[in-house]
Design an enzyme around this catalytic site. Structure first.
Site, mmCIF file in Angstrom:
data_model
loop_
_atom_site.group_PDB
_atom_site.id
_atom_site.type_symbol
_atom_site.label_atom_id
_atom_site.label_comp_id
_atom_site.label_asym_id
_atom_site.label_seq_id
_atom_site.Cartn_x
_atom_site.Cartn_y
_atom_site.Cartn_z
ATOM 1 N N HIS A 103 -12.318 11.370 -31.022
ATOM 2 C CA HIS A 103 -12.676 10.973 -32.393
ATOM 3 C C HIS A 103 -13.756 11.904 -32.942
ATOM 4 O O HIS A 103 -13.712 12.311 -34.100
ATOM 5 C CB HIS A 103 -13.224 9.537 -32.426
ATOM 6 N N LYS A 160 -5.616 -5.551 -33.470
ATOM 7 C CA LYS A 160 -5.915 -5.460 -32.041
ATOM 8 C C LYS A 160 -6.984 -6.465 -31.640
ATOM 9 O O LYS A 160 -7.804 -6.847 -32.462
ATOM 10 C CB LYS A 160 -6.473 -4.080 -31.719
ATOM 11 N N ARG A 215 -2.376 13.071 -32.748
ATOM 12 C CA ARG A 215 -2.478 13.666 -31.417
ATOM 13 C C ARG A 215 -1.141 14.153 -30.889
ATOM 14 O O ARG A 215 -1.038 15.188 -30.280
ATOM 15 C CB ARG A 215 -3.060 12.654 -30.432
ATOM 16 N N SER A 258 -8.569 5.220 -26.675
ATOM 17 C CA SER A 258 -9.610 4.261 -26.294
ATOM 18 C C SER A 258 -9.137 3.345 -25.176
ATOM 19 O O SER A 258 -9.920 2.982 -24.286
ATOM 20 C CB SER A 258 -10.036 3.452 -27.512
HETATM 21 N N1 COA Z 1 -9.076 10.822 -30.060
HETATM 22 C C1 COA Z 1 -8.954 9.816 -29.207
HETATM 23 N N2 COA Z 1 -8.302 8.697 -29.483
HETATM 24 C C2 COA Z 1 -7.758 8.592 -30.696
HETATM 25 C C3 COA Z 1 -7.832 9.606 -31.654
HETATM 26 C C4 COA Z 1 -8.526 10.779 -31.287
HETATM 27 N N3 COA Z 1 -8.640 11.802 -32.106
HETATM 28 N N4 COA Z 1 -7.182 9.218 -32.757
HETATM 29 C C5 COA Z 1 -6.707 8.005 -32.503
HETATM 30 N N5 COA Z 1 -7.058 7.636 -31.265
HETATM 31 C C6 COA Z 1 -6.672 6.409 -30.575
HETATM 32 C C7 COA Z 1 -7.663 5.315 -30.647
HETATM 33 O O1 COA Z 1 -8.591 5.444 -29.641
HETATM 34 C C8 COA Z 1 -6.780 4.101 -30.507
HETATM 35 O O2 COA Z 1 -6.465 3.956 -29.139
HETATM 36 P P1 COA Z 1 -6.054 2.536 -28.517
HETATM 37 O O3 COA Z 1 -4.893 2.032 -29.316
HETATM 38 O O4 COA Z 1 -5.725 2.905 -27.132
HETATM 39 O O5 COA Z 1 -7.253 1.635 -28.630
HETATM 40 C C9 COA Z 1 -5.539 4.523 -31.261
HETATM 41 O O6 COA Z 1 -5.518 5.909 -31.221
HETATM 42 C C10 COA Z 1 -5.517 4.142 -32.716
HETATM 43 O O7 COA Z 1 -6.811 3.784 -33.119
HETATM 44 P P2 COA Z 1 -7.495 4.086 -34.488
HETATM 45 O O8 COA Z 1 -7.374 5.500 -34.867
HETATM 46 O O9 COA Z 1 -8.856 3.495 -34.400
HETATM 47 O O10 COA Z 1 -6.620 3.336 -35.489
HETATM 48 P P3 COA Z 1 -6.235 1.851 -35.499
HETATM 49 O O11 COA Z 1 -4.764 1.860 -35.528
HETATM 50 O O12 COA Z 1 -6.885 1.064 -34.449
HETATM 51 O O13 COA Z 1 -6.867 1.373 -36.858
HETATM 52 C C11 COA Z 1 -7.165 1.367 -39.242
HETATM 53 C C12 COA Z 1 -6.497 1.978 -38.057
HETATM 54 C C13 COA Z 1 -8.552 0.868 -38.957
HETATM 55 C C14 COA Z 1 -7.245 2.472 -40.236
HETATM 56 C C15 COA Z 1 -6.276 0.239 -39.721
HETATM 57 O O14 COA Z 1 -6.131 -0.744 -38.723
HETATM 58 C C16 COA Z 1 -6.845 -0.388 -40.973
HETATM 59 O O15 COA Z 1 -6.834 0.242 -41.987
HETATM 60 N N6 COA Z 1 -7.312 -1.643 -40.893
HETATM 61 C C17 COA Z 1 -7.809 -2.373 -42.049
HETATM 62 C C18 COA Z 1 -6.685 -3.216 -42.691
HETATM 63 C C19 COA Z 1 -5.749 -2.337 -43.477
HETATM 64 O O16 COA Z 1 -6.085 -1.863 -44.539
HETATM 65 N N7 COA Z 1 -4.555 -2.098 -42.912
HETATM 66 C C20 COA Z 1 -3.615 -1.127 -43.467
HETATM 67 C C21 COA Z 1 -2.803 -1.603 -44.630
HETATM 68 S S1 COA Z 1 -2.136 -3.223 -44.484
#
Ligand code: COA
Length: 160
Positions: free
Chosen positions: A16, A40, A89, A127
Site C-alpha cells: 500500500h 469484510k 496487483r 493484508s
Molecule cells: N499492496 C498490498 N495489498 C494490497 C494492495 C497493495 N498495493 N492493494 C490492495 N491490496 C489488498 C489489501 O490488502 C486487501 O487484502 P485482503 O483482502 O487480503 O485483506 C485487498 O487487496 C483489497 O483491499 P483494499 O484495497 O483495502 O480494498 P477493499 O476491497 O478492502 O476496500 C473500498 C475498498 C474501501 C474502497 C471499498 O470497500 C469502499 O469503497 N467501501 C465504502 C463503501 C462503498 O462506497 N462501496 C463501493 C460502492 S457500493
C-alpha cells in the site's frame, strides 16, 4: 490536483505504501481514506488502522490520513477529490476493481478511478496473507512497516 486512495488497510502493508508513494509523486495532495464500512470482517478496528496508517505515512508530507464511513464517492466529494487511486496487483484484481470503478462512476460521474501498478516486489502482497503470516509467527519485516509488525505481534500474544 488532489487524489483519494481509499481502502480497508487492515493492516497497511509496504505494498500500500508503495502505491501511496507513487500517488504522492503524481498529485499535489493525497488523502489516504480508511473505510469504516466494507464487506469484510475487520481484524484491527478503525482507530487502530488509523493510528497504524498515520505512523506509516509520516514521511510523506503531502499525504493526509482520514477515516470515512458511508460511500467512498461521498467522501471523495466531501474532500474535493475527483481522482480515486486503486492499486492493481494482478489479473485477479481486475474484475473486482473494474466493478468497483464502474459502480463508483455510476454513483458519481465526476470521479475518475486511476489504477497504479505496484513495484514487482510488492505484487503478491495482501493484508490477509500478512495476518496469516503473523499468526504462524513468520518474520513480517519485509512486508509491513515496523509499527504494524509490532501491533500484529502484540495482538498474536494477546490472543495466545
Ligand atoms: N499492496 C498490498 N495489498 C494490497 C494492495 C497493495 N498495493 N492493494 C490492495 N491490496 C489488498 C489489501 O490488502 C486487501 O487484502 P485482503 O483482502 O487480503 O485483506 C485487498 O487487496 C483489497 O483491499 P483494499 O484495497 O483495502 O480494498 P477493499 O476491497 O478492502 O476496500 C473500498 C475498498 C474501501 C474502497 C471499498 O470497500 C469502499 O469503497 N467501501 C465504502 C463503501 C462503498 O462506497 N462501496 C463501493 C460502492 S457500493
Amino acid at each position: 490536483m488532489k487524489a483519494l486512495y481509499p481502502g480497508t488497510f487492515d493492516p497497511i502493508t509496504l505494498g500500500h505504501i508503495n502505491i501511496l508513494e507513487k500517488a504522492a509523486n503524481c498529485f499535489d495532495e493525497v488523502i489516504l481514506g480508511i473505510a469504516h464500512y466494507t464487506n469484510k470482517q475487520n481484524y484491527f478496528n478503525l482507530d487502530e488502522r488509523y493510528a497504524l496508517c498515520q505512523e506509516a505515512c509520516a514521511h510523506l508530507s503531502n499525504v493526509t490520513v482520514k477515516k470515512f464511513s458511508g460511500m467512498v464517492v461521498d467522501f471523495a466529494k466531501q474532500e474535493d477529490c475527483r481522482i480515486m487511486i486503486r492499486g492493481l496487483r494482478a489479473v485477479s484484481d481486475f474484475e473486482y476493481e473494474l466493478s468497483l470503478a464502474l459502480t463508483n462512476k455510476k454513483l458519481s460521474q465526476d470521479i475518475e478511478t486511476i489504477f497504479l501498478v505496484p513495484s514487482l516486489r510488492y505484487m503478491y502482497l495482501s493484508s490477509s496473507m500478512i495476518r496469516q503470516l503473523a499468526e504462524l509467527g513468520g518474520d513480517l519485516h519485509d512486508f509491513v512497516p515496523p509499527g504494524v509488525a509490532h501491533a500484529l505481534q502484540l495482538r498474536m500474544k494477546k490472543e495466545g
